[in-house]
Design an enzyme around this catalytic site. Structure first.
Site, short mmCIF file in Angstrom:
data_model
loop_
_atom_site.label_atom_id
_atom_site.label_comp_id
_atom_site.label_asym_id
_atom_site.label_seq_id
_atom_site.Cartn_x
_atom_site.Cartn_y
_atom_site.Cartn_z
N GLU A 168 -3.81 1.06 4.55
CA GLU A 168 -2.56 0.83 5.13
C GLU A 168 -1.78 1.93 4.72
O GLU A 168 -1.32 2.33 3.76
CB GLU A 168 -1.96 -0.60 4.27
N GLU B 282 6.35 10.94 10.50
CA GLU B 282 7.10 9.97 9.46
C GLU B 282 8.10 10.60 8.50
O GLU B 282 7.66 11.42 7.65
CB GLU B 282 6.11 9.16 8.76
N GLY C 206 -0.26 4.14 1.42
CA GLY C 206 0.30 5.21 1.15
C GLY C 206 0.05 6.14 2.22
O GLY C 206 0.05 5.77 3.56
N SER C 207 0.18 7.39 2.11
CA SER C 207 0.16 8.47 3.22
C SER C 207 -1.16 8.42 4.12
O SER C 207 -2.15 7.94 3.45
CB SER C 207 0.65 9.84 2.79
N THR C 208 -0.93 8.97 5.37
CA THR C 208 -2.01 8.84 6.36
C THR C 208 -3.05 10.01 5.77
O THR C 208 -4.27 9.90 5.77
CB THR C 208 -1.71 9.20 7.58
N CYS D 144 6.92 1.62 5.32
CA CYS D 144 5.99 2.25 6.30
C CYS D 144 5.94 1.70 7.85
O CYS D 144 5.75 2.31 8.57
CB CYS D 144 4.52 2.17 5.65
N LYS E 207 -3.93 1.53 -9.72
CA LYS E 207 -3.20 3.11 -10.18
C LYS E 207 -1.91 2.60 -9.46
O LYS E 207 -1.83 2.72 -8.21
CB LYS E 207 -3.90 4.05 -9.76
N GLY F 247 -5.07 8.69 2.98
CA GLY F 247 -5.99 7.98 3.52
C GLY F 247 -6.99 8.54 3.95
O GLY F 247 -8.31 7.94 4.08
#
Length: 478
Positions: free
Chosen positions: A258, A389, A236-238, A292, A184, A241
């Site tokens: 990641e 971030e 992607g974003s934490t 990132c 995706k 995740g």
């Protein structure tokens, strides 16, 4: 931006890429409409022009794609590694042959400068497929025991900052090890993944081995949660995740994440200033800081702070912001209106908390999403811009006096993805690098990547490694 040099416009031609008015989902080797008929538009960040209308995947489409990948897995995994390698080599060669077309496409859909997509993204994309093609018939010698087996169907969710490169990082090792894929792409950058679907057909890849599902977060969530997906890979974003980790908890799915970063770029007093300035610029303003592993925290030794900042500001004043298709452009567009709003909000918060803002002088185009290169001084570790971030062209500058203080400040973050060290002393590089809690540490350079090197993070930057021999393990039953 103001510059002692005047450059005539040098635009890359849009004519090299033919974007269709609409695209479907790529399932079982064919483009198809979404089950519920939903579509969305993808927009060029630099002009706000609608590029194409894209089918929007839903839960039913995810199920179709996973079933197609499961059917294809039996024959694909049974192929000798040397046969799978042939397909990967073909894909790599086709990417090289179509690299100009794909670079223009990526710049249009993402907003990054053409010189980045042309000179960094596309060569690395091809290199990853070449590299893992070489591993496909050598898995017995990868260090994971004799005859390691593939996992099955890999569900992969990739971000918008490096759409085609993140696709390569995930699909190449998955195919080399005998897995099949449902991928995706991000909703703001679906085009290069759909063009890659055409590359797969051009390479003669068997139907169902790679499936591409453009869509929103609900499609990604359905893919992660699908009971017949054996492996989840996410960049992607934490925050997302953490949601994925909760979803797969208690299942037998193998996962690599990641996630975000707040990389420290440490400059010691013996560093070559001009070289360090170029590294700082590359570390935070490459891809408009939407990286990132960006070096978004500059830790500079107190004794050289003024000299370094003067040089850095001079350099930032020469960067050219504007049309991403112009080969002279250094700073392109922010990927989306939503991301621009986030950057703007965090910068305003930085000013409100007392940090001192300096923004490079430049004229921003009227259309599109733009943010001028910005740095903050008088920053402490308590400032939001030093902790969160930003994911934009914003640099926070902190100082230190001793190597121990530099290490302590660099490690004082919930993230641990990357770091940089600038010094002439090899012994100092080794001593400091060994103490940094970062997955990648660069010495006297920044943002350099190679398919043979593993990449990943500590702490809230995720777990698992992509790239190199280490990247095979995530797709093998070891």
């Amino acid at each position: 931006m103001t510059s002692p040099f005047e450059y005539a416009p040098a635009p890359e031609s849009r004519a090299v890429v033919d974007i269709a008015p609409s695209y479907g989902l790529f399932i079982d080797g064919e483009f198809t409409d979404a089950a519920d008929g939903k579509v969305f538009k993808t927009v060029s960040p630099s002009t706000e022009e609608v590029l194409s209308e894209i089918a929007q995947a839903g839960e039913a489409d995810v199920d179709r794609a996973v079933k197609a990948a499961r059917r294809a897995f039996e024959k694909w995994s049974a192929l000798p590694g040397a046969e799978r390698a042939k397909y990967l080599f073909r894909i790599a060669r086709i990417i090289q042959e179509r690299s100009r077309e794909l670079a223009v496409l990526e710049t249009l859909d993402n907003g990054k400068p053409i010189k980045e997509t042309r000179d960094a993204d596309l060569p690395l994309v091809a290199a990853h497929f070449f590299y893992y093609a070489g591993w496909a018939d050598k898995l017995d010698h990868a260090g994971y025991g004799a005859n390691p087996r593939p996992l099955g169907v890999a569900g992969q969710v990739i971000p918008w900052n490096f759409p085609l490169l993140m696709l390569a990082w995930k699909i190449a090792p998955a195919l080399a090890t005998g897995n099949t894929v449902v991928l995706k792409p991000a909703e703001t950058t679906p085009l290069s993944a759909l063009f890659f679907a055409d590359v797969c057909r051009q390479a003669g890849l068997p139907k169902g081995v790679v499936n591409i599902l453009p869509g929103y977060g609900d499609a990604g969530a359905a893919l992660v949660a699908h009971p017949d997906v054996n492996k989840v890979a996410f960049t992607g974003s934490t925050a997302v995740g953490k949601q994925i980790a909760r979803t797969v908890a208690g299942t037998d799915k193998k996962v690599t994440l990641e996630l975000g970063g707040k990389g420290a770029n440490i400059v010691f007093d013996d560093a070559p200033i001009d070289q360090a300035v170029e590294g700082i610029v590359n570390g935070i303003f490459f891809n408009q800081g939407q990286v990132c592993c960006a070096g978004s925290r500059l830790l500079v030794q107190e004794s050289i702070q003024d000299e370094l900042l003067d040089s850095l500001k001079r350099r930032l004043s020469t960067l050219r912001l504007g049309d991403p298709l112009d080969k002279n452009t250094d700073i392109g567009a922010i990927n989306s209106e939503e991301q621009l709003a986030r950057i703007t909000s965090l910068v305003a918060q930085g000013e409100a908390e007392g940090a001192e803002r300096w923004t490079a002088p430049c004229d921003l185009p009227e259309a599109g999403y733009w943010f001028a290169p910005t740095l903050f001084t008088n920053v402490t570790q308590a400032h939001t811009i030093a902790r969160d971030e930003v994911f934009g062209p914003v640099l926070s500058v902190l100082t230190f006096r001793t190597p121990d203080e530099a290490v302590a400040k660099a490690n004082n973050s919930q993230y641990g993805l990357s770091a940089g060290i600038w010094t002439e002393k090899g012994s100092r590089i080794l001593a400091v690098a060994g103490k940094l809690r970062a997955g990648v540490v660069w010495a006297n350079t920044f943002n350099k990547f190679d398919p043979t090197s593993p990449f990943g993070g500590y702490k809230e930057s995720g777990f698992g490694r992509e790239g190199g021999r280490h990247g095979l393990e995530a797709y093998l039953d070891v």
